[in-house]
Design an enzyme around this catalytic site. Sequence first.
Site, short mmCIF file in Angstrom:
data_model
loop_
_atom_site.label_atom_id
_atom_site.label_comp_id
_atom_site.label_asym_id
_atom_site.label_seq_id
_atom_site.Cartn_x
_atom_site.Cartn_y
_atom_site.Cartn_z
N LYS A 208 0.85 -1.19 0.00
CA LYS A 208 0.00 0.00 0.00
C LYS A 208 0.89 1.23 0.00
O LYS A 208 1.61 1.51 0.96
CB LYS A 208 -0.90 -0.01 1.23
CG LYS A 208 -1.73 1.25 1.36
CD LYS A 208 -2.78 1.14 2.43
CE LYS A 208 -3.49 2.46 2.63
NZ LYS A 208 -4.56 2.38 3.60
N LYS A 262 -2.17 -1.81 -3.91
CA LYS A 262 -2.98 -0.59 -3.93
C LYS A 262 -2.10 0.63 -3.98
O LYS A 262 -1.11 0.66 -3.25
CB LYS A 262 -3.82 -0.63 -2.65
CG LYS A 262 -4.51 0.63 -2.27
CD LYS A 262 -5.18 0.47 -0.94
CE LYS A 262 -5.91 1.77 -0.70
NZ LYS A 262 -5.97 2.17 0.64
#
Length: 338
Positions: A208, A262
């Site tokens: 992330k 992500k």
Amino acid sequence: MTEPARPSSLDAAFPARRLRRLRRTPALRRLVAEAHLGVDDLVAPLFVREGVDSPVPIPSMPGEVQHTVDSLVAEAKRLVSLGVPGLIVFGVPAHKDAQGSGAWDPDGVVQLALRALRDAVGDELVLMADLCLDEYTEHGHCGILGPSGEVLNDPTLELYQRIALAQATAGADVVAPSGMMDGQVGAIRTALDGSGHHDVALLAYASKYASALYGPFRDAVDVTIAGGGDRRAYQQDPRNGREALAEIELDVAEGADMVMVKPAMTSLDVLAAARGRVDVPLAAYHVSGEYAMVKAAAAAGWLDGEAVALEQLTVLKRAGADFVLTYFAAEVAEALGG
Ligand code: PBG
């Protein structure tokens, strides 16, 4: 010896393998397609807000709302009817505090929502819960703060363990830690197993990045990071790819059942490399900013939003994702005829 037939000037100009032969008809293209996007690949992120009587639109995410528990349940039923297999729920509490206690309150908004969802849809939808503190802390960070405003790692892990138990008790099938504290996957797995929640799965936000593409999401959950701060001291640096792979492998070693990358379109390299390294299910999160960009350009008449959404989500499958978290889930499910 006869000379071989001389190629025509056209043949000489092109390689022997004519790629267009297999692109000629829709049936040929379907036959040789490498990646397929289906309704089964979709997870819908949904927001539920405490203390509102009707859904509140999110201006920077056209078509998305902060749900009431009732409207959330209605949306979940719609997802079931569209054939979408899962949702992930984010809470917007009425009150925030320094520790983010609303996140693990048994009557906190996500816990109430999970119970209502389970009652309404049974096992027809995989119920995932984002596991983090930023929506619940008054300073907007994903952990608790030390004396000089730094986010404390290990004390935050204890709070993540409490959240995991609250979400598991309320009926989550999957908890998805997104706070990017070191050791969060192992700490949460230990807490779940220690309280008998062996069946609750862990989807790790494993790679992330600290991304400007989360902007609309912060509107959706009413989060402003105190003092104009950012999350660069705990989320990954977008300049680093090898580090992302190391974190993915660590999360799997700590017990992640599934891992996520992500944002999506800016992490295709990580996604493809991760696919070659780990065998657990791999997800991509097409985030709020990615959704907003497509919606805004489509609203301006600059591109075909549905076509771009289908293209982007399909490419995530091509890069190696097994499933995709996307605000387009219901729209795309409809387009796919689900
Ligand atoms: C943290 C969390 C965020 C997102 C998912 N979980 C925000 C952040 O890290 O600042 C972003 C999702 C999106 O932009 O769609 N709880």
